[in-house]
Design a protein around this motif. Sequence first.
Motif, PDB file in Angstrom:
ATOM      1  N   LYS A 116      38.328 -15.920 -18.857  1.00  0.00           N
ATOM      2  CA  LYS A 116      37.855 -15.649 -20.286  1.00  0.00           C
ATOM      3  C   LYS A 116      37.178 -14.382 -20.310  1.00  0.00           C
ATOM      4  N   ALA A 128      39.656 -11.721 -20.506  1.00  0.00           N
ATOM      5  CA  ALA A 128      40.437 -11.532 -21.963  1.00  0.00           C
ATOM      6  C   ALA A 128      39.404 -10.795 -22.763  1.00  0.00           C
ATOM      7  N   ILE A 180      43.331 -14.502 -27.492  1.00  0.00           N
ATOM      8  CA  ILE A 180      42.700 -14.952 -26.366  1.00  0.00           C
ATOM      9  C   ILE A 180      43.389 -15.915 -25.685  1.00  0.00           C
ATOM     10  N   GLU A 181      44.141 -16.989 -26.355  1.00  0.00           N
ATOM     11  CA  GLU A 181      44.875 -18.012 -25.574  1.00  0.00           C
ATOM     12  C   GLU A 181      46.092 -17.369 -24.707  1.00  0.00           C
ATOM     13  N   ALA A 182      46.719 -16.266 -25.642  1.00  0.00           N
ATOM     14  CA  ALA A 182      47.846 -15.506 -24.828  1.00  0.00           C
ATOM     15  C   ALA A 182      47.408 -14.724 -23.731  1.00  0.00           C
ATOM     16  N   ARG A 191      44.932 -15.829 -21.616  1.00  0.00           N
ATOM     17  CA  ARG A 191      44.754 -16.676 -20.868  1.00  0.00           C
ATOM     18  C   ARG A 191      46.268 -17.042 -20.110  1.00  0.00           C
ATOM     19  N   LEU A 192      47.027 -17.331 -20.965  1.00  0.00           N
ATOM     20  CA  LEU A 192      48.490 -17.770 -20.451  1.00  0.00           C
ATOM     21  C   LEU A 192      48.879 -16.777 -19.605  1.00  0.00           C
ATOM     22  N   GLY A 209      41.911 -16.324 -32.635  1.00  0.00           N
ATOM     23  CA  GLY A 209      41.986 -17.192 -31.079  1.00  0.00           C
ATOM     24  C   GLY A 209      43.333 -17.060 -30.140  1.00  0.00           C
ATOM     25  N   GLU A 210      44.660 -16.830 -31.035  1.00  0.00           N
ATOM     26  CA  GLU A 210      45.729 -16.766 -30.249  1.00  0.00           C
ATOM     27  C   GLU A 210      46.010 -15.685 -29.276  1.00  0.00           C
ATOM     28  N   LYS A 213      33.326 -17.090 -29.794  1.00  0.00           N
ATOM     29  CA  LYS A 213      34.457 -17.768 -29.493  1.00  0.00           C
ATOM     30  C   LYS A 213      34.620 -18.772 -28.446  1.00  0.00           C
TER      31      LYS A 213
END
Length: 274
Positions: A177, A180, A167-169, A171-172, A164-165, A97
């Motif tokens: 990292k 997450a 991990i992005e969520a 992070r938001l 990947g969403e 990732k």
Amino acid sequence: MKTKKGLALTGNYVLLIVLGVLFALPFLYTLYTSLVTMQDVNHLAGFSKWTLANYKLFFTNDAYNVPQWLWNTVAMTAIVIVGNLIINPMAGFALAKLDFAGKKWIYWIVVATMMVPYQMILIPVYVNVAHLGWLNSVLGLTIPFLYQSLYIFMLRQFFISIPGEFIEAARLDGLTKMGAFWRIVYPLARSSLITMSILAFSGTWNSYLIPSTFTSDPTKYVLVVGLNSVKDMFFENTPLIMAGVVLATLPILVFFFIFQKQYIEGVSSSGVKG
């Protein structure tokens, strides 16, 4: 139609039972032999002739030092499993990732090392361990094995399948990292981690080449090495040897039966994507 399906299902169960019994026979023979005296080996003895004397001899005779060997094995196995549960997932996640320089090269190095038999690098590892003063110590039996290329590859394949969403969520929501990874991704890999733990447990618990090479002090032996020395002393005492085999094998069977469901899930969900 239902009758045919029922008969087919019954036939499958019968076949599985027969195969299960066939695969279990060697261990059942070993267990039976460990419970009888030398006179009853290869003979069918009644329950009244069964005895735990062979196991008692292992744990009460100071010449064998089985309790110390068992403790050494438990300590070595626990440290190796914990190390693999930390290092391998982090490496697999990074290769799956994260974007960084040399990522592909590192991945192919990991894959390449999977193809190298450990016997080929045993001497360099031994020299390094000796220079560090780790011979006849738990450090020498654990530090070089806190990660395994096979498990890194296996976990990387699993982490690729995670969207990947997720991990992005995370992070938001303010996670780093690493945050997450530990709070979102790592729990999702539970089945794969249990699969890795079972493989690492069986491989470490039954390891003979490395412990026998890195240790020469009988008090530092692990169980397999110690029992092998008993075999050399009492080669003709079959029940005693079989009791040692049971002692070495039983923990692996127990560990597997406890986590067999997760193991099957982990095998089916790992390595399906590249």
